[in-house]
Design a protein around this motif. Sequence first.
Motif, mmCIF file in Angstrom:
data_model
loop_
_atom_site.group_PDB
_atom_site.id
_atom_site.type_symbol
_atom_site.label_atom_id
_atom_site.label_comp_id
_atom_site.label_asym_id
_atom_site.label_seq_id
_atom_site.Cartn_x
_atom_site.Cartn_y
_atom_site.Cartn_z
ATOM 1 N N ARG A 83 0.821 -1.221 0.000
ATOM 2 C CA ARG A 83 0.000 0.000 0.000
ATOM 3 C C ARG A 83 0.850 1.265 0.000
ATOM 4 N NH1 ARG A 83 -5.490 -1.355 1.876
ATOM 5 N NH2 ARG A 83 -5.510 -3.557 2.511
ATOM 6 N N TYR A 84 2.060 1.161 0.565
ATOM 7 C CA TYR A 84 2.920 2.338 0.722
ATOM 8 C C TYR A 84 4.332 2.048 0.213
ATOM 9 C CZ TYR A 84 -0.731 3.992 3.917
ATOM 10 O OH TYR A 84 -1.920 4.388 4.471
ATOM 11 N N GLU A 85 4.908 3.019 -0.436
ATOM 12 C CA GLU A 85 6.284 2.895 -0.925
ATOM 13 C C GLU A 85 7.248 2.716 0.240
ATOM 14 O OE1 GLU A 85 9.048 2.321 -3.643
ATOM 15 O OE2 GLU A 85 7.098 3.057 -4.344
ATOM 16 N N ASN A 86 7.017 3.468 1.316
ATOM 17 C CA ASN A 86 7.852 3.351 2.517
ATOM 18 C C ASN A 86 6.946 3.191 3.738
ATOM 19 O OD1 ASN A 86 9.775 3.388 4.506
ATOM 20 N ND2 ASN A 86 10.093 5.603 4.423
ATOM 21 N N PRO A 87 6.656 1.954 4.147
ATOM 22 C CA PRO A 87 5.746 1.744 5.276
ATOM 23 C C PRO A 87 6.395 1.837 6.649
ATOM 24 C CG PRO A 87 6.362 -0.358 4.342
ATOM 25 C CD PRO A 87 7.033 0.695 3.499
ATOM 26 N N GLU A 88 7.707 2.003 6.691
ATOM 27 C CA GLU A 88 8.409 1.994 7.983
ATOM 28 C C GLU A 88 7.859 3.014 8.975
ATOM 29 O OE1 GLU A 88 10.507 -0.127 9.032
ATOM 30 O OE2 GLU A 88 11.469 -1.072 7.317
ATOM 31 N N PRO A 89 7.628 4.281 8.577
ATOM 32 C CA PRO A 89 7.068 5.239 9.544
ATOM 33 C C PRO A 89 5.694 4.820 10.070
ATOM 34 C CG PRO A 89 7.979 6.383 7.637
ATOM 35 C CD PRO A 89 7.961 4.932 7.295
ATOM 36 N N GLN A 107 -7.482 1.404 10.915
ATOM 37 C CA GLN A 107 -8.476 1.412 9.836
ATOM 38 C C GLN A 107 -8.159 2.527 8.833
ATOM 39 O OE1 GLN A 107 -11.937 1.736 12.440
ATOM 40 N NE2 GLN A 107 -12.692 -0.247 11.705
ATOM 41 N N GLN A 108 -7.727 3.671 9.333
ATOM 42 C CA GLN A 108 -7.378 4.781 8.447
ATOM 43 C C GLN A 108 -6.134 4.453 7.628
ATOM 44 O OE1 GLN A 108 -6.917 7.884 11.357
ATOM 45 N NE2 GLN A 108 -9.122 8.276 11.541
ATOM 46 N N ILE A 109 -5.126 3.890 8.287
ATOM 47 C CA ILE A 109 -3.871 3.574 7.602
ATOM 48 C C ILE A 109 -4.089 2.543 6.501
ATOM 49 C CG2 ILE A 109 -1.623 2.442 7.918
ATOM 50 C CD1 ILE A 109 -1.517 3.804 10.695
ATOM 51 N N TYR A 110 -4.878 1.527 6.795
ATOM 52 C CA TYR A 110 -5.091 0.442 5.837
ATOM 53 C C TYR A 110 -6.179 0.756 4.802
ATOM 54 C CZ TYR A 110 -1.949 -2.822 8.200
ATOM 55 O OH TYR A 110 -0.842 -3.441 8.722
ATOM 56 N N ALA A 111 -6.747 1.958 4.865
ATOM 57 C CA ALA A 111 -7.706 2.371 3.836
ATOM 58 C C ALA A 111 -7.002 2.736 2.528
ATOM 59 C CB ALA A 111 -8.538 3.553 4.334
ATOM 60 N N GLU A 112 -5.699 2.970 2.588
ATOM 61 C CA GLU A 112 -4.913 3.248 1.370
ATOM 62 C C GLU A 112 -5.013 2.047 0.435
ATOM 63 O OE1 GLU A 112 -2.234 5.439 -1.115
ATOM 64 O OE2 GLU A 112 -3.382 6.030 0.670
ATOM 65 N N PRO A 113 -5.281 2.274 -0.856
ATOM 66 C CA PRO A 113 -5.449 1.143 -1.783
ATOM 67 C C PRO A 113 -4.155 0.342 -1.973
ATOM 68 C CG PRO A 113 -6.347 3.175 -2.716
ATOM 69 C CD PRO A 113 -5.568 3.569 -1.501
ATOM 70 N N VAL A 114 -4.321 -0.934 -2.251
ATOM 71 C CA VAL A 114 -3.201 -1.782 -2.655
ATOM 72 C C VAL A 114 -2.781 -1.383 -4.061
ATOM 73 C CG1 VAL A 114 -2.520 -4.156 -3.222
ATOM 74 C CG2 VAL A 114 -3.945 -3.714 -1.209
ATOM 75 N N LYS A 115 -1.481 -1.281 -4.282
ATOM 76 C CA LYS A 115 -0.955 -0.847 -5.577
ATOM 77 C C LYS A 115 -0.281 -2.034 -6.280
ATOM 78 C CE LYS A 115 -0.258 3.796 -3.762
ATOM 79 N NZ LYS A 115 -0.993 3.482 -2.522
ATOM 80 N N PRO A 116 -0.810 -2.455 -7.426
ATOM 81 C CA PRO A 116 -0.261 -3.614 -8.119
ATOM 82 C C PRO A 116 1.243 -3.509 -8.396
ATOM 83 C CG PRO A 116 -2.376 -3.038 -9.068
ATOM 84 C CD PRO A 116 -2.029 -1.952 -8.094
ATOM 85 N N GLU A 117 1.724 -2.300 -8.673
ATOM 86 C CA GLU A 117 3.159 -2.151 -8.951
ATOM 87 C C GLU A 117 4.005 -2.444 -7.716
ATOM 88 O OE1 GLU A 117 1.590 2.084 -8.087
ATOM 89 O OE2 GLU A 117 0.905 0.238 -9.076
ATOM 90 N N LEU A 118 3.467 -2.175 -6.526
ATOM 91 C CA LEU A 118 4.200 -2.500 -5.304
ATOM 92 C C LEU A 118 4.155 -3.998 -5.026
ATOM 93 C CD1 LEU A 118 3.322 0.414 -2.842
ATOM 94 C CD2 LEU A 118 5.486 -0.018 -4.018
ATOM 95 N N VAL A 119 3.052 -4.663 -5.370
ATOM 96 C CA VAL A 119 3.001 -6.125 -5.272
ATOM 97 C C VAL A 119 4.128 -6.726 -6.096
ATOM 98 C CG1 VAL A 119 1.647 -8.179 -5.834
ATOM 99 C CG2 VAL A 119 0.509 -6.172 -4.839
ATOM 100 N N THR A 120 4.259 -6.249 -7.321
ATOM 101 C CA THR A 120 5.316 -6.740 -8.212
ATOM 102 C C THR A 120 6.697 -6.457 -7.638
ATOM 103 O OG1 THR A 120 3.892 -6.394 -10.146
ATOM 104 C CG2 THR A 120 6.259 -6.560 -10.548
ATOM 105 N N ALA A 121 6.902 -5.246 -7.135
ATOM 106 C CA ALA A 121 8.220 -4.856 -6.639
ATOM 107 C C ALA A 121 8.611 -5.654 -5.396
ATOM 108 C CB ALA A 121 8.230 -3.361 -6.326
ATOM 109 N N ARG A 122 7.685 -5.851 -4.471
ATOM 110 C CA ARG A 122 8.019 -6.592 -3.236
ATOM 111 C C ARG A 122 8.354 -8.042 -3.542
ATOM 112 N NH1 ARG A 122 8.952 -1.787 -1.145
ATOM 113 N NH2 ARG A 122 7.090 -0.719 -0.349
#
Length: 372
Positions: A83-89, A107-122
């Motif tokens: 969901r996030y490019e940098n989830p560490e913070p 609930q607010q944090i996880y409301a960010e959409p899943v990004k297919p390009e990040l699925v691929t990158a991870r």
Amino acid sequence: MEREIGRSKRGRRVYAFDDIAVVPSRRTRDPEDVSVSWSIDAYQFDIPVLAAPMDSVVSPATAIAMGRFGGLGVLDLEGLWTRYENPEPLLEEIQQLPAGAATVRMQQIYAEPVKPELVTARLAEIRASGVTVAGALSPQRTQELYETVVAAGVDLFFIRGTTVSAEHVSKSVEPLNLKKFIYELDVPVIVGGAATYTAALHLMRTGAAGVLVGFGGGAASTTRATLGIHAPMATAVADVAGARRDYLDESGGRYVHVIADGGLSTSGDIVKAVSVGADAVMLGTALARATDAPGGGYHWGPEAHHSQLPRGNRVEVGRVAPLEQILFGPSPVADGTANLIGALRRSMATTGYSDLKEFQRIEVVVAPYSAR
């Protein structure tokens, strides 16, 4: 087996891991002579441990470490890392939230959409390390994202939810046809949770390579309090192992792996899971205690941030030792939370068994736990 609850209802007596114990046989062995390896499909693992797809347990770095230690790390493909490019913070923020504010903020944090390009990158990051690549989606998101996951080069695909059935009925959405989906996929699929003989047998008939056993039994789950549903794990694993045995006969020799997933907090729980039929275990809390786990001493699952009905909490589990020590020791504590593999080996050696399949035949007794 059944007991009367009242004049109109009877219930079967079932058992948690705390209610049973394994019994030594007539021989003992050297722990170094014991094998704890297992395989699923074409993939061989040195230890029967899968790290659960939870953000407090598995990051790409943790998945790589688990693979190098001989296990398998399963990345949550609907988690913060996709969901996030940098989830560490955000991981740090979740760790620091006051208990009363944790659910709403998550609930607010996880409301960010899943990004297919990040699925691929991870997944590409994990694959580049040379370890086996595994990712998990919920049944609800599988249809939407599985093509991205498979194209990224996943080796083992997990469909993991609170409960997964082979027959989902809905008047509003087209349900995932598990049998058709698994048949058309080119990678082994592991599905669950399942907690009964019948549910597991139906999942096995879809062509699944493995079945995850568990329902609302983890330390971070409140499913029992929220939905009134609970499946004590010793009985659940034994029932699903029974389905595996019968399906083996029914299918003419196709073996489906049984993976205990939930209620496994200590090394003793792992021992008992294998003793009643598990081929491997999926660990959440036990690995979240690692000092290098992403949760930083806290643990939570996807149920904790459900947008409508959260069925889990962010819980503090503490930090015991680095992941390698959690798995292989030496243990700095005597409570079964570290050197999990060493304890499994020693239990198998003490009771006289040489490998996991043989250990599944060990004598087990009902010995309800009492702290008094």
